[in-house]
Design a protein around this motif. Structure first.
Motif, PDB file in Angstrom:
ATOM      1  N   TRP A 104       3.754  -8.690  -2.833  1.00  0.00           N
ATOM      2  CA  TRP A 104       4.568  -7.738  -3.309  1.00  0.00           C
ATOM      3  C   TRP A 104       4.609  -6.587  -2.347  1.00  0.00           C
ATOM      4  N   ASN A 105       5.920  -6.125  -1.848  1.00  0.00           N
ATOM      5  CA  ASN A 105       6.159  -4.886  -1.002  1.00  0.00           C
ATOM      6  C   ASN A 105       7.109  -3.952  -1.636  1.00  0.00           C
ATOM      7  N   PRO A 106       6.522  -2.922  -1.353  1.00  0.00           N
ATOM      8  CA  PRO A 106       7.631  -1.732  -1.851  1.00  0.00           C
ATOM      9  C   PRO A 106       8.890  -1.539  -1.100  1.00  0.00           C
ATOM     10  N   LYS A 107       9.755  -1.109  -1.768  1.00  0.00           N
ATOM     11  CA  LYS A 107      11.316  -0.973  -1.139  1.00  0.00           C
ATOM     12  C   LYS A 107      11.795   0.575  -0.720  1.00  0.00           C
ATOM     13  N   SER A 108      10.847   1.269  -1.311  1.00  0.00           N
ATOM     14  CA  SER A 108      11.016   2.676  -0.781  1.00  0.00           C
ATOM     15  C   SER A 108       9.794   3.501  -0.511  1.00  0.00           C
ATOM     16  N   LEU A 109       9.962   4.721   0.513  1.00  0.00           N
ATOM     17  CA  LEU A 109       8.905   5.231   0.796  1.00  0.00           C
ATOM     18  C   LEU A 109       7.890   5.845  -0.315  1.00  0.00           C
ATOM     19  N   GLU A 110       8.558   6.368  -1.262  1.00  0.00           N
ATOM     20  CA  GLU A 110       8.211   6.794  -2.559  1.00  0.00           C
ATOM     21  C   GLU A 110       7.146   5.714  -3.013  1.00  0.00           C
ATOM     22  N   THR A 111       7.616   4.843  -3.372  1.00  0.00           N
ATOM     23  CA  THR A 111       6.657   3.761  -4.119  1.00  0.00           C
ATOM     24  C   THR A 111       5.549   3.261  -3.089  1.00  0.00           C
ATOM     25  N   ALA A 112       5.846   3.310  -1.575  1.00  0.00           N
ATOM     26  CA  ALA A 112       4.862   2.940  -0.738  1.00  0.00           C
ATOM     27  C   ALA A 112       3.596   3.957  -0.684  1.00  0.00           C
ATOM     28  N   THR A 115       1.539   3.507  -3.375  1.00  0.00           N
ATOM     29  CA  THR A 115       0.524   2.258  -3.396  1.00  0.00           C
ATOM     30  C   THR A 115      -0.598   2.364  -2.370  1.00  0.00           C
TER      31      THR A 115
ATOM     32  N   HIS B  34       3.571  -2.173   3.806  1.00  0.00           N
ATOM     33  CA  HIS B  34       4.940  -2.597   4.444  1.00  0.00           C
ATOM     34  C   HIS B  34       6.092  -2.233   3.468  1.00  0.00           C
ATOM     35  N   VAL B  36       9.682  -2.975   2.550  1.00  0.00           N
ATOM     36  CA  VAL B  36      10.797  -3.886   2.689  1.00  0.00           C
ATOM     37  C   VAL B  36      12.140  -2.858   2.617  1.00  0.00           C
TER      38      VAL B  36
ATOM     39  N   ASN C 333       6.198  -8.905  -9.432  1.00  0.00           N
ATOM     40  CA  ASN C 333       7.192  -8.445  -8.592  1.00  0.00           C
ATOM     41  C   ASN C 333       8.584  -7.727  -9.006  1.00  0.00           C
ATOM     42  N   GLU C 340      10.645   1.209  -8.740  1.00  0.00           N
ATOM     43  CA  GLU C 340      11.400   1.899  -7.519  1.00  0.00           C
ATOM     44  C   GLU C 340      12.657   2.472  -8.144  1.00  0.00           C
TER      45      GLU C 340
END
Lengths: 504, 55, 417
Positions: A104-112, A115, B34, B36, C333, C340
């Protein structure tokens, strides 16, 4: 060629990162009957690039930045259509997802940021039109930023850097390919030991060449801060160069600072040098090609990358060794009559500039697709020495940069090898993180197919022993392939000039 | 953190864009996450409203 | 502006998390729900006229008209409905929700869930089980007979049991269900079992004869999805107190009528923002394909609105398999992605596979538009012809256009242009 069909197909709302797109483009371009192919998102800059490459049709002209343009030029409309269909099939094939199914990878900077606790740097490589937005968000979150993307407007660059300065944060780039922070190479960079030399560079490959020469000269780098090619331009006024100098000035590990850029305007040079004058540390200033300027007492000027490294190392600037001179004479003696031109084919843009600087200093004319002042623009009509930057847009439409994938350069290399009046082919081999896994091996494969009695091939390797490709192993491969290897791009250029000097 | 604090710290990277950078950094043991990324679907007017509504 | 919205959203979250939903009663809708009159049919989704209704919704309405005795047969019922003699309203306008077609009329028994923190009540019909059922547009004798049994036997039995038990708190059942593989939309087997375990003693105590008790127990035990309707009423009871918080961008309802998808947002009160529904993407029962599928339908998306269903997919790997994703990691996932677009994490409803992270709760329309991520909804798929029933299950995305419209209206309400 005259009957070639240019076909476009537009996929609305489709996005894939540019590396993946280039991989697919290559596969499509390799289909029978296809001359060239590109898949790019429909941003204005991409459309311009595709227009220039003769790949844009009406359908593609109407695409928006959220759309993907698939473009092919094929020998007939039929083969073109087939290629487009194949291209779509490639896009629809499920991605291997980096080999980690389900990761899984986040899709927004906030969630990143949730993480990865304590994140301190955003490395941004999205298409240029979107990079400034992402950078702004990262700055707002208190992150330092490295913008790898190009095509960021100068207004955005200025605004971002002003914002960053207010917040006390770095913005490296845009178009910053290289940085070394606390010993960690980022994007396209090399494994160099840590040491007391701090680097501030507007150029990525310039930073790579100088840091590698320092490493191979037995010293190390504290930090290598890339500031982007336009930082020392009038519009940005050296905002990040000044911040980087402040930081290295305050950094206890850094004893000596090297500043690398193409020559800035008088005003910016003055500002930067005034800041240098305030520093208790010593500086090497490499405004590539500049050999006179008023410097403060704590600074010396270096006209080439090699000279900058030598100054930083405290070494005298090396000349060609008697051995190299002898070899050059010997190579010239064995050469067919009529061979007289140097064909320099570069992956690294700053190496291309450095070579032109050395030609200019030697009083030799040179043609280039990116001419420095005093060099001539490349044109079919004029014969002469040439230096090509194969990383320039006109060569990389929908294709990977030659540092990643040597195919772009190999096409030109084949031409040069077959040219009856080519005397020397001059190459740079950039290794390190991000670069091709084995550029020397790839070159050896190309040279295997070359006829004997062709031009002499000279190369230098930008890299270190600790790089994944291993400097010495690359050298061995080059030598085995009959390539003359020089310890730097500057020395390789000098060697090439020496050979053609003996031809006269 | 200010620039000098940053230079003294271990780099911890949020990678936005090319996945290969994240993969490569990760393999070298650099803490990396990373993102996405894809272009926003929303049009310019909505982006403008979002900016004004503090998103 | 940012702080004002953040504060309002925080208040919205606090109200959601403070909710104490308790199942208190089962009564005929006409008694329980104020304003539900004769010749009135409540349906799922945002408001819609007969002319624009999809096949299953029309079929279910015809069945309900016969059930209520407004028409003698289905044909007459359809004519009656088309003539304008029946008033149609969304369940949501009556503090209610209903799965798929969501048909609610006076004589149908509804479960009453009271939010004891705020005192509001929410309603949902009883789950009819699988096969030919009204929620999928079924309307034949078998369907109507079952509805009568629900009204005459099951409803009263449950009502008596709940009276004996003094109501059944639901929050804990959901929390336990999440740790037992339910996400409360596609999978309710754990919660149904837990519910049956909790209610059985009271049912037995309140029951008249063993035979009718057995049929009630059998009906609930045979229906893995029995708890879905309870979860929906719970969702509605939790979200209603969140309506109308000035400055809040949190979604208070998502719902579909088979033609339109509608959302409501706290800061814009009871306005609906609609867009055409999308087709679900999923797996089909043997013999059926997506050709047979009806577009997305039902008020059941209320469970996603409170952080369950597609948002809690990490709890239910078995459901991820149903929607084409195979592994537990894939299931996780889905939930990761919903973090988000949500404002918070439910402190009581945690997901074991995510190290007990709270379920993603409170959809923020700004985040949806900012990230381009649409809420993921787990859903059953109805046959496009009335009366056939469920043909598959899968996931569907809430249409982006709803959120665009909502944001525009929200901005206007805030005086932002």
């Amino acid at each position: 060629m005259s009957e070639a069909a240019v076909l476009n197909r537009v996929r609305p709302g489709f996005y894939l990162d540019s590396v993946a797109l280039m991989r697919h483009s290559q596969a499509v371009a390799a289909l029978p009957g296809v001359e060239t192919a590109a898949m790019m998102i429909g941003s204005e800059s991409n459309k311009g690039i595709m227009e220039d490459a003769g790949l844009l049709a009406d359908e593609g002209r109407g695409a928006e930045p959220n759309d993907l343009i698939i473009a092919v030029r094929a020998e007939s409309a039929e083969t073109g259509e087939a290629a487009l269909t194949e291209a779509e099939a490639l896009l629809d094939r499920p991605a291997a997802a980096g080999g980690e199914a389900g990761a899984w990878n986040p899709k927004s900077l906030e969630t990143a940021l949730e993480t990865l606790a304590g994140a301190n740097l955003a490395l941004i490589s999205v298409p240029g039109e979107f990079a400034a937005d992402e950078a702004r968000k990262a700055l707002a979150k208190g992150l330092h930023v490295m913008i790898f993307s190009d095509n960021v407007t100068i207004e955005d660059e200025r605004a971002l850097k002003e914002e960053a300065r207010r917040r006390g944060l770095l913005v490296m780039g845009p178009d910053c390919g290289t940085a070394i922070i606390g010993g960690v190479p980022l994007a396209f960079a090399n494994e160099v030991p840590r040491g007391a030399i701090g680097l501030v560079s507007a150029s990525g490959t310039g930073l790579q060449e100088v840091s590698c020469l320092i490493a191979r000269g037995g010293k190390g780098v504290s930090h290598g801060i890339g500031v982007g090619g336009r930082d020392l331009g009038d519009k940005v006024g050296g905002l990040m160069t000044l911040m980087a100098i402040d930081a290295l000035d305050a950094d206890a590990r850094t004893k000596h600072i090297v500043v690398i850029s193409k020559p800035p305007s008088d005003a910016v040079a003055k500002t930067v040098l005034a800041r240098v004058a305030e520093s208790p540390k010593t500086f090497t200033i490499c405004f590539l090609g500049l050999d006179t300027i008023d410097l403060p007492e704590n600074a010396v000027l270096a006209p080439t990358l090699e000279a900058a490294a030598a100054e930083a190392l405290g070494n005298p600037l090396s000349e060609l060794s008697p051995d190299e001179e002898a070899k050059a004479a010997e190579k010239a003696k064995g050469m067919d009559v009529g061979r007289r031109w140097i064909r320099a084919l570069f992956a690294g843009g700053t190496m291309c500039a450095e070579t032109q600087v050395i030609f200019r200093a030697a009083g030799q004319n040179i043609l280039s697709n990116v001419p420095i002042p005093g060099a001539l623009p490349l044109g079919d009509a004029i014969a002469g020495h040439s230096a090509i930057d194969l990383g320039a847009d006109e060569y990389t439409v929908g294709r990977p940069h030659p540092m990643i994938e040597p195919a772009v350069r190999n096409d030109e290399l084949e031409v040069a090898l077959a040219e009856p009046d080519a005397a020397v082919i001059l190459l740079d081999m950039v290794i390190g993180h991000g670069a091709h896994a084995d550029p020397a091996g790839d070159l050896a494969d190309v040279l295997k197919g070359a006829k004997s009695g062709g031009p002499v091939v000279i190369a230098s390797v930008t890299g270190t022993e600790d790089d994944p490709q291993v400097y010495s192993e690359q050298i061995v491969k080059l030598r085995m392939a009959g390539v003359m290897v020089a310890p730097s791009n500057a020395r390789a250029t000098a060697l090439a000039l020496a050979i053609v000097g003996h031809l006269a | 953190m200010d620039v000098n604090e940053f230079l003294e710290s271990d780099v911890r990277v949020v990678n936005i864009g090319l996945e290969s950078f994240a993969r490569e950094l990760g393999e070298r043991g650099v803490p990396t996450v990373h993102v996405v990324w894809a272009p926003r679907a929303a049009n310019a007017r909505i982006r403008d409203l979002l900016a004004k509504l503090g998103s | 502006m940012r702080e004002r919205i953040e504060k309002a959203n925080q208040q919205a979250l606090e109200r959601m998390f403070a909710a104490e939903p308790v199942l208190v009663d089962v009564r005929p809708a006409g008694e329980a729900m104020a304003g539900l009159e004769d010749r009135m049919v409540l349906h799922a989704g945002p408001p819609i006229a007969w002319e624009r209704m999809c096949g299953p919704l029309r079929g279910a309405i015809a069945g309900a008209a016969v059930f209520e005795g407004w028409a003698d047969d289905l044909e007459a019922a359809a004519d009656l409905a088309a003539s304008g003699a029946i008033a149609f309203h969304p369940n949501h306008h009556f503090d209610a929700v209903g799965p798929m077609t969501g048909i609610t009329t006076r004589s149908m028994p509804v479960m009453v869930v009271e939010n004891r923190t705020f005192g509001n009540r929410a309603y949902c019909t009883l789950n009819e089980g699988l096969g030919k059922v009204m929620r999928f547009g079924g309307n034949d004798t078998e369907v109507l007979d079952r509805l009568r049994w629900l009204a005459d036997a099951l409803g009263p039995a449950l009502a008596k049991a709940l009276a004996v038990a003094g109501g059944l708190p639901l929050k804990g059942i959901v929390a336990r269900g999440l740790s037992m593989g339910d996400e409360m939309h596609q999978r309710n087997v754990a919660c149904t079992s837990l519910f049956l375990r909790e209610i059985s003693p009271a049912l037995a105590r309140a029951a008249g004869d063993p035979k009718s008790l057995a049929s009630v127990l059998e009906f609930i035990a045979d229906n893995d999805q029995f708890f879905l309707n309870i979860a929906m009423a719970l969702g509605k009871a939790i979200t209603d107190p969140v309506r109308g918080i000035e400055g809040s961008t949190i979604v208070t309802a998502m719902s579909r009528n088979g033609t339109d998808f509608g959302i409501r947002v706290s800061g814009t009160g009871d306005d609906w923002f609609t867009a055409p529904v999308e087709m679900p993407n999923g797996l089909y029962f043997p013999g059926y394909t997506e050709e047979d599928a009806n577009p997305d339908m039902g008020d059941s998306t209320i469970v996603e609105t409170v952080g369950l269903g597609g948002f809690a997919m990490a709890a239910a790997p078995a459901v991820a398999g149903f929607v084409g994703a195979g592994s537990a990691a894939d299931a996780a996932n889905y939930t990761h992605t919903m973090y988000e677009i949500t404002a918070g994490r439910n402190p009581d409803w945690t997901l074991p596979s995510l190290d007990f992270a709270g379920a993603p709760t409170g959809i923020d329309i700004r985040k949806v538009l900012e990230t381009g991520i649409a809420p993921t909804i787990n859903t059953g798929i109805a046959h496009r012809e009335p009366g056939v029933g469920q043909v598959g299950a899968g996931i569907v995305k809430a249409p982006m256009a709803c959120f665009v419209r909502a944001l525009e209206a929200f901005a206007a309400a805030m005086g932002v242009t």
